[in-house]
Design a protein around this motif. Structure first.
Motif, PDB file in Angstrom:
ATOM      1  N   THR B  60       0.844  -1.204   0.000  1.00  0.00           N
ATOM      2  CA  THR B  60       0.000   0.000   0.000  1.00  0.00           C
ATOM      3  C   THR B  60       0.875   1.249   0.000  1.00  0.00           C
ATOM      4  N   LYS B  61       1.879   1.233   0.889  1.00  0.00           N
ATOM      5  CA  LYS B  61       2.751   2.403   1.006  1.00  0.00           C
ATOM      6  C   LYS B  61       3.519   2.645  -0.281  1.00  0.00           C
ATOM      7  N   MET B  62       4.022   1.540  -0.859  1.00  0.00           N
ATOM      8  CA  MET B  62       4.856   1.719  -2.048  1.00  0.00           C
ATOM      9  C   MET B  62       4.021   2.149  -3.261  1.00  0.00           C
ATOM     10  N   VAL B  63       2.800   1.612  -3.350  1.00  0.00           N
ATOM     11  CA  VAL B  63       1.950   2.036  -4.472  1.00  0.00           C
ATOM     12  C   VAL B  63       1.577   3.514  -4.309  1.00  0.00           C
ATOM     13  N   TYR B  64       1.236   3.917  -3.072  1.00  0.00           N
ATOM     14  CA  TYR B  64       0.925   5.330  -2.821  1.00  0.00           C
ATOM     15  C   TYR B  64       2.122   6.214  -3.166  1.00  0.00           C
ATOM     16  N   ALA B  65       3.287   5.869  -2.602  1.00  0.00           N
ATOM     17  CA  ALA B  65       4.480   6.692  -2.830  1.00  0.00           C
ATOM     18  C   ALA B  65       4.866   6.685  -4.314  1.00  0.00           C
ATOM     19  N   GLY B  66       4.774   5.518  -4.944  1.00  0.00           N
ATOM     20  CA  GLY B  66       5.144   5.418  -6.352  1.00  0.00           C
ATOM     21  C   GLY B  66       4.219   6.246  -7.237  1.00  0.00           C
ATOM     22  N   ALA B  67       2.901   6.137  -6.968  1.00  0.00           N
ATOM     23  CA  ALA B  67       1.938   6.884  -7.787  1.00  0.00           C
ATOM     24  C   ALA B  67       2.117   8.388  -7.592  1.00  0.00           C
ATOM     25  N   LEU B  68       2.368   8.785  -6.334  1.00  0.00           N
ATOM     26  CA  LEU B  68       2.551  10.213  -6.074  1.00  0.00           C
ATOM     27  C   LEU B  68       3.857  10.716  -6.699  1.00  0.00           C
ATOM     28  N   ALA B  69       4.889   9.876  -6.686  1.00  0.00           N
ATOM     29  CA  ALA B  69       6.155  10.270  -7.322  1.00  0.00           C
ATOM     30  C   ALA B  69       5.937  10.497  -8.821  1.00  0.00           C
ATOM     31  N   LEU B  70       5.155   9.619  -9.448  1.00  0.00           N
ATOM     32  CA  LEU B  70       4.899   9.786 -10.885  1.00  0.00           C
ATOM     33  C   LEU B  70       4.113  11.069 -11.159  1.00  0.00           C
ATOM     34  N   ALA B  71       3.049  11.284 -10.367  1.00  0.00           N
ATOM     35  CA  ALA B  71       2.226  12.480 -10.578  1.00  0.00           C
ATOM     36  C   ALA B  71       3.038  13.749 -10.326  1.00  0.00           C
ATOM     37  N   ALA B  72       3.801  13.752  -9.229  1.00  0.00           N
ATOM     38  CA  ALA B  72       4.601  14.937  -8.906  1.00  0.00           C
ATOM     39  C   ALA B  72       5.723  15.118  -9.920  1.00  0.00           C
ATOM     40  N   GLY B  73       6.264  14.007 -10.430  1.00  0.00           N
ATOM     41  CA  GLY B  73       7.295  14.087 -11.467  1.00  0.00           C
ATOM     42  C   GLY B  73       6.727  14.702 -12.746  1.00  0.00           C
ATOM     43  N   TRP B  74       5.508  14.327 -13.057  1.00  0.00           N
ATOM     44  CA  TRP B  74       4.813  14.895 -14.218  1.00  0.00           C
ATOM     45  C   TRP B  74       4.669  16.408 -14.036  1.00  0.00           C
ATOM     46  N   LEU B  75       4.217  16.811 -12.835  1.00  0.00           N
ATOM     47  CA  LEU B  75       4.050  18.233 -12.532  1.00  0.00           C
ATOM     48  C   LEU B  75       5.395  18.965 -12.604  1.00  0.00           C
ATOM     49  N   THR B  76       6.440  18.327 -12.056  1.00  0.00           N
ATOM     50  CA  THR B  76       7.775  18.942 -12.091  1.00  0.00           C
ATOM     51  C   THR B  76       8.233  19.134 -13.540  1.00  0.00           C
ATOM     52  N   ALA B  77       7.969  18.120 -14.367  1.00  0.00           N
ATOM     53  CA  ALA B  77       8.367  18.213 -15.775  1.00  0.00           C
ATOM     54  C   ALA B  77       7.664  19.391 -16.446  1.00  0.00           C
ATOM     55  N   ARG B  78       6.360  19.559 -16.147  1.00  0.00           N
ATOM     56  CA  ARG B  78       5.621  20.667 -16.744  1.00  0.00           C
ATOM     57  C   ARG B  78       6.160  22.018 -16.249  1.00  0.00           C
ATOM     58  N   LEU B  79       6.500  22.078 -14.967  1.00  0.00           N
ATOM     59  CA  LEU B  79       7.001  23.342 -14.412  1.00  0.00           C
ATOM     60  C   LEU B  79       8.433  23.631 -14.863  1.00  0.00           C
ATOM     61  N   SER B  80       9.077  22.638 -15.481  1.00  0.00           N
ATOM     62  CA  SER B  80      10.429  22.855 -15.988  1.00  0.00           C
ATOM     63  C   SER B  80      10.424  23.338 -17.425  1.00  0.00           C
ATOM     64  N   ARG B  81       9.231  23.373 -18.045  1.00  0.00           N
ATOM     65  CA  ARG B  81       9.152  23.889 -19.412  1.00  0.00           C
ATOM     66  C   ARG B  81       8.236  25.107 -19.425  1.00  0.00           C
ATOM     67  N   PRO B  82       8.761  26.223 -19.958  1.00  0.00           N
ATOM     68  CA  PRO B  82       7.986  27.459 -19.941  1.00  0.00           C
ATOM     69  C   PRO B  82       6.619  27.299 -20.611  1.00  0.00           C
ATOM     70  N   ALA B  83       5.599  27.870 -19.983  1.00  0.00           N
ATOM     71  CA  ALA B  83       4.249  27.970 -20.552  1.00  0.00           C
ATOM     72  C   ALA B  83       3.525  26.631 -20.694  1.00  0.00           C
ATOM     73  N   ALA B  84       4.067  25.563 -20.113  1.00  0.00           N
ATOM     74  CA  ALA B  84       3.382  24.275 -20.238  1.00  0.00           C
ATOM     75  C   ALA B  84       2.158  24.253 -19.314  1.00  0.00           C
ATOM     76  N   PRO B  85       1.038  23.659 -19.778  1.00  0.00           N
ATOM     77  CA  PRO B  85      -0.175  23.626 -18.951  1.00  0.00           C
ATOM     78  C   PRO B  85      -0.012  22.700 -17.744  1.00  0.00           C
ATOM     79  N   LEU B  86      -0.592  23.101 -16.613  1.00  0.00           N
ATOM     80  CA  LEU B  86      -0.357  22.381 -15.360  1.00  0.00           C
ATOM     81  C   LEU B  86      -1.572  21.608 -14.868  1.00  0.00           C
ATOM     82  N   GLN B  87      -2.745  21.861 -15.500  1.00  0.00           N
ATOM     83  CA  GLN B  87      -3.987  21.369 -14.912  1.00  0.00           C
ATOM     84  C   GLN B  87      -4.006  19.857 -14.686  1.00  0.00           C
ATOM     85  N   ARG B  88      -3.643  19.089 -15.722  1.00  0.00           N
ATOM     86  CA  ARG B  88      -3.771  17.643 -15.593  1.00  0.00           C
ATOM     87  C   ARG B  88      -2.814  17.054 -14.565  1.00  0.00           C
TER      88      ARG B  88
END
Lengths: 187, 211
Positions: B60-88
């Motif tokens: 449970t812990k690893m799936v939670y942490a893993g899923a959150l790492a992926l989602a936050a990594g996605w957000l980080t990737a978007r915030l690393s590129r100018p003007a990229a949309p953040l909503q999703r």
């Protein structure tokens, strides 16, 4: 190509050039940067009305940033939105740096002798990037001078210096990155 | 130098733009953080008994942490590129945290009334968030370094997202040595540790992510 057309027209003129540039067409890249320089000049002039001397410096700084970060452009996005986000970032960065430096100047330098011997504006930028090239490490400066200023191919530059082709490319990229950092430090 | 000269210089033999630049910088950082946090958790806190892996507890812990790492990594990737949309990616982060909160809530309600406080606090509630934060620091350094080489135009937000990613990766490692069994515990204290790392990331990001 009219540079003062509506934003939509500008984007539709720019985007095909930009996409070709991204896939390695240097001629299209040159044209795209030329269009962008004109646009950026207008954009920054309106926002730096109190600091007209800074406009061309910031145009150049932004172009350098666009080049170094072109890997962060994502094709579904409008190119102009990506460019404006970077230009705005550079503008905010300039205000932040100037704010800090100007307050230092007020405290320390009542008379700044540098100002008296400042060279006249030659219609280009205030800051001389060529002077900053001298501060680059030898290998980086050499790679840039050979491939970017003398126009040697990467293979020729590699043969001339004894470095590998990929090493030349890496030195060019690192040199331009270092140059961008020097530009920020330079004010 | 004239601007035209600069444009000539930049475009001459520029070649194609680097591909998949953001993923190529962020993935190694996340991977390095994962290895560092797993090794540090096992060395410092010791691994949980192997029999626990037959239960849902560490998964449970690893799936939670893993899923959150992926989602936050996605957000980080978007915030690393100018003007990229953040909503999703933002929605993805909220969704992962929301699902975990619901699971925690359900597990708490199904607990007999007398055992709820015990289930929520476990025996390590006061140390868990700090352990997650400590295990996340190598990953945070790597993530900030990676983002710094990209183009974050919102340093505070990019630092926060990089912190969430590093915190999730750190929590993943901590799951290997944390014996707490309640989902409610994970929903509260793991999330708090990850949020703390996000805050540290935001504070550092606003200073470090200058370019």
């Amino acid at each position: 190509m009219p540079v003062d057309a509506s934003p939509g027209d500008f984007e539709s003129a720019l985007k095909p050039l930009w996409l070709r540039a991204q896939s390695g067409d240097d001629v299209a890249y040159r044209q795209a940067l030329g269009l962008l320089a004109t646009r950026l000049r207008g954009y920054l002039k309106r926002r730096l009305s109190g600091l007209p001397d800074e406009v061309e410096d910031l145009v150049q700084e932004t172009l350098l940033a666009l080049h170094l970060q072109r890997g962060t452009y994502d094709p579904p996005l409008p190119v102009s939105a990506w460019v404006v986000a970077i230009a705005r970032h550079k503008l905010v960065d300039l205000w932040r740096r100037r704010g800090r430096r100007d307050s230092l100047h007020d405290a320390i330098d009542d008379v700044d002798e540098q100002l008296l011997v400042a060279e006249p504006d030659d219609g280009g930028a205030h800051r001389d990037l060529e002077r900053l090239f001298d501060e680059l490490p030898h290998a980086q400066r050499q790679a840039i001078v050979l491939t970017k200023l003398e126009g040697l191919s990467v293979a020729e530059a590699a043969a001339r210096t004894g470095a590998s082709e990929s090493a030349i490319k890496v030195q060019v990229h690192r040199g331009l990155k270092r140059l961008a950092a020097l530009v920020r430090k330079d004010g | 130098m004239k601007t035209d000269t600069l444009i000539d210089l930049l475009s001459r033999q520029a070649g194609p733009a680097p591909r998949a630049l953001v993923a190529r910088r962020l993935s190694p950082a996340a991977l390095a953080g994962l290895v560092a946090s797993a090794l540090a958790a096992i060395t410092w806190f010791g691994p949980i008994p192997a029999t626990m892996f037959a239960t849902a507890v560490p998964w449970t812990k690893m799936v939670y942490a893993g899923a959150l790492a992926l989602a936050a990594g996605w957000l980080t990737a978007r915030l690393s590129r100018p003007a990229a949309p953040l909503q999703r990616p933002q929605r993805a982060v909220f969704a992962v945290v929301g699902v975990m909160a619901m699971m925690g809530g359900v597990s708490l309600v199904s607990e007999p009334a007398g055992g709820r406080v015990q289930a929520l606090l476990g025996h390590s509630w006061s140390s868990c968030p700090w352990s997650v934060l400590a295990l996340s620091l190598p990953g945070l350094a790597a993530a900030l370094w990676a983002v710094r080489g990209l183009a974050p135009t919102r340093p505070l937000a990019a630092g926060f997202a990089a912190g969430l990613m590093a915190g999730s990766v750190g929590a993943f490692g901590y799951a290997l040595s944390c014996p707490e069994a309640s989902s409610a515990f994970v929903a509260v204290w793991y999330s708090l540790g990850i949020a703390l790392t996000g805050i540290v990331g935001a504070v550092l990001g606003s200073r470090v992510l200058r370019w």
